[in-house]
Design an enzyme around this catalytic site. Structure first.
Site, mmCIF file in Angstrom:
data_model
loop_
_atom_site.group_PDB
_atom_site.id
_atom_site.type_symbol
_atom_site.label_atom_id
_atom_site.label_comp_id
_atom_site.label_asym_id
_atom_site.label_seq_id
_atom_site.Cartn_x
_atom_site.Cartn_y
_atom_site.Cartn_z
ATOM 1 N N CYS A 385 37.010 29.260 31.975
ATOM 2 C CA CYS A 385 38.452 29.060 32.076
ATOM 3 C C CYS A 385 39.210 30.037 31.175
ATOM 4 O O CYS A 385 39.299 31.218 31.502
ATOM 5 C CB CYS A 385 38.791 27.599 31.784
ATOM 6 S SG CYS A 385 40.405 27.155 32.384
ATOM 7 N N HIS A 512 35.346 24.686 35.224
ATOM 8 C CA HIS A 512 34.533 24.196 34.100
ATOM 9 C C HIS A 512 33.201 23.641 34.629
ATOM 10 O O HIS A 512 33.112 22.446 34.920
ATOM 11 C CB HIS A 512 35.286 23.086 33.357
ATOM 12 C CG HIS A 512 36.502 23.560 32.646
ATOM 13 N ND1 HIS A 512 36.481 23.956 31.331
ATOM 14 C CD2 HIS A 512 37.772 23.702 33.065
ATOM 15 C CE1 HIS A 512 37.703 24.327 30.971
ATOM 16 N NE2 HIS A 512 38.498 24.179 32.001
ATOM 17 N N GLU A 514 30.728 22.871 33.102
ATOM 18 C CA GLU A 514 30.160 21.872 32.180
ATOM 19 C C GLU A 514 30.490 20.440 32.604
ATOM 20 O O GLU A 514 29.796 19.505 32.217
ATOM 21 C CB GLU A 514 30.638 22.129 30.740
ATOM 22 C CG GLU A 514 32.107 21.893 30.447
ATOM 23 C CD GLU A 514 33.003 23.113 30.688
ATOM 24 O OE1 GLU A 514 32.633 23.954 31.527
ATOM 25 O OE2 GLU A 514 34.076 23.203 30.069
HETATM 26 N N1 GLN Z 1 45.181 27.980 28.785
HETATM 27 C C1 GLN Z 1 44.596 28.419 29.998
HETATM 28 C C2 GLN Z 1 45.360 27.961 31.221
HETATM 29 O O1 GLN Z 1 46.138 27.044 31.153
HETATM 30 C C3 GLN Z 1 43.158 27.975 30.084
HETATM 31 C C4 GLN Z 1 43.003 26.501 30.162
HETATM 32 C C5 GLN Z 1 41.593 26.055 29.900
HETATM 33 O O2 GLN Z 1 40.798 26.775 29.334
HETATM 34 N N2 GLN Z 1 41.262 24.812 30.269
HETATM 35 O O3 GLN Z 1 45.167 28.500 32.276
#
Ligand code: GLN
Length: 536
Positions: A385, A512, A514
């Site tokens: 992400c 994600h 995970e």
């Molecule tokens: N801050 C970034 C976004 O909003 C990544 C978010 C995250 O890593 N969950 O896209």
């Protein structure tokens, strides 16, 4: 629903005893006996969900397939039970009060004084019963967050008391997880805190059916006898829950003490036999690894171990399936960007790097330095992400020569906004539950590492973000060798996977992985990442 059995799990003495793990373990051994188990978590806080909390405050925010942002205990439930949780399985005081107040305003209780009992408790009970009915659950495990005696969870305990009264005696069970400290000076396990917390429970009209004693070691016979005598439970209803070095041993430990047998008997469930062999083999693999790897998790919420719990667990799943020891260390990237430590020095001896998700500017430049080091030095790197987004920033700056490229989340005035808000997010102002959330499909290009990893061209993974790789820069990035190998099926402009050829493992996901890794079915992205680290 007639026939559903209910297991309530409460906590005594102090927080952090691992009630979530006990709940997940009980669910797992009941599953092994052939029952469909649904886990529910009740949290006392007034937030509607934990999505707006800082992970350092409350631990990781877990994201469900349906887009719900929920308590991190759902991570344990899913990893142990292999079920997909639902947002309505996480009750919070915020959710409950919000509905009660909305009902009051719409006139549902017309003429009545709206009260904690029965209106709030009825709302809780209705929701619990509805989940059991909708899921056709054999057993519902309801974990009540917090510690008995806290103001916060009183209303959930009261609702549980009423549920126990509403249902036939053999349909409910109350497990009280408490601390049994070891007093070094006298060389004894002490039961007094447990006695007091059971009294506290009794003062709320709740009787514990079983006491699960968290202790450094197994409970001694005389400890069990004492708890039995003072807490009004048979001795075989007192179960040891000792410290373990691996959470996946917990169901096995509880079973060693006969807990599965007692729970099934108490709930009047037929003993359909049990099969935890595969689980046991996986635990044994972790005990007897053939080799080991050192992974650095480079983030900024490193002060609290629980901030990255799903990543740590996904690595453990790889350890079990690859029979490889996976050590991890946290690296605070704020220290790198302050110039206190160099990426090179800090990554010395590391076999692979994970840049996890995150928000805001602090630590971002440190993560970018780490990404650069990994790209240039053939060190396996997995960006998740925000990790993917910062890998793109680094690639844009140093390979595409777009100096000062950045994410607009960090620098709104950057000349090269390679990471920018998703257009659909531009007008969103409210913060709660408004990100791009939950399970979304990714279409994967043929002939890519991503295709090799998943073995197919369409996958569903979970998201939680507001930013994306700016489509204006896609061709520039691709021309310079960054493969945009997976895109959203619905919103084709959103790139969801990046990779580069000619590197042992350079892979980033906007999702994600995970969150979908379970003990018995690890996520393939982590498996391939760890495999590449073993070759490093
Ligand atoms: N801050 C970034 C976004 O909003 C990544 C978010 C995250 O890593 N969950 O896209």
């Amino acid at each position: 629903m007639p026939g559903t059995k209910w297991v309530f799990v409460t906590g005594g003495v102090l927080s952090g005893l691992g009630k979530g793990l006990v709940s997940a373990s009980v669910g797992r051994f009941l599953q092994a006996r052939g029952y469909d188990v649904v886990p529910i978590k009740c949290d006392g806080y007034l937030n509607v969900d934990p999505g707006t909390m800082n992970p350092i405050e409350h631990g990781e925010v877990f994201v469900l397939d349906d887009g719900g942002e929920v308590d991190m205990d759902f991570g344990h439930y899913e990893r142990f039970l292999g079920v997909q949780g639902k947002f309505c399985w996480n009750l919070t005081s915020g959710k409950i009060f919000q509905s009660v107040i909305e009902n009051e305003r719409s006139g549902e209780y017309l003429g009545k004084t709206v009260q904690m009992i029965p209106h709030v408790t009825d709302e809780i009970k209705d929701r619990l019963n509805r989940v059991a009915e909708e899921e056709n659950a054999d057993v519902v495990v309801v974990e009540i967050g917090g510690t008995v005696g806290d103001m916060e969870n009183m209303i959930f305990l009261e609702a549980s008391r009423q549920m126990r009264l509403d249902k036939p005696e053999e349909d409910t069970l109350l497990l009280h997880v408490t601390l049994i400290p070891w007093l070094k000076a006298v060389g004894e396990q002490k039961t007094k805190p447990t006695q007091h917390s059971v009294k506290e429970l009794e003062s709320l009209g709740l009787e514990a059916d079983m006491i699960i004693g968290r202790a450094e070691r197994n409970l001694e016979e005389k400890t069990k006898e004492k708890i039995s005598l003072f807490c009004n439970v048979p001795k075989d209803h007192v179960v040891s829950n000792p410290d373990v070095d691996n959470v996946y041993k917990i169901p096995l430990k509880l079973m060693e003490d006969g807990m599965d047998k007692t729970v099934t008997e108490e709930l009047d469930l037929e003993d359909k036999g049990k099969d935890m062999e595969e689980w046991r083999n996986l635990v044994e693999n972790m005990e007897n690894p053939d080799g080991e790897v050192d992974i650095a998790i480079c983030g900024k919420y490193t002060r609290l171990e629980d901030s990255y719990v799903s990543i740590k667990q996904a690595l453990k799943h790889c350890s079990a399936h690859l029979r490889c020891g996976v050590n991890y260390r946290f690296i605070e990237t704020t220290e790198i960007e302050r110039g206190e430590k160099s990426a090179e020095k800090i990554l010395d001896g590391v076999d692979g790097v994970i840049i996890p998700g995150g928000f805001g500017g602090r630590g971002a430049e440190g993560k970018i330095e780490v990404a650069k080091y990994c790209r240039e030095n053939d060190l396996p790197i997995l960006g998740l992400c925000y990790g993917l987004q910062l890998m793109v920033v680094e690639f844009a700056r140093n390979v595409c020569d777009l100096k000062e490229a950045n994410s607009t989340e960090v620098d709104s005035g950057t000349p090269h906004p390679v990471i920018d808000l998703i257009p659909e997010q531009k007008d969103v102002e409210a913060k709660g539950g408004t990100m791009r959330l939950g399970g979304q499909e990714t279409v994967i290009d043929k002939g890519t590492v991503a295709e090799d990893i998943y073995g197919k061209n369409e996958v569903k993974e979970r998201f939680r973000h507001r930013y994306e790789i700016n489509p204006k820069y896609h061709s520039d990035l691709e021309e310079n060798g960054l493969k945009l190998s997976g895109r959203a099926k619905k919103e084709n402009h959103i790139v969801q996977i990046i990779e580069i050829d000619d590197h042992p493992f350079y892979f980033g996901t906007q999702f994600h992985p995970e969150f979908t890794s379970t003990f018995e079915d690890p996520n393939p992205v982590f498996v391939e990442f760890v495999k590449s680290c073993t070759d490093a």
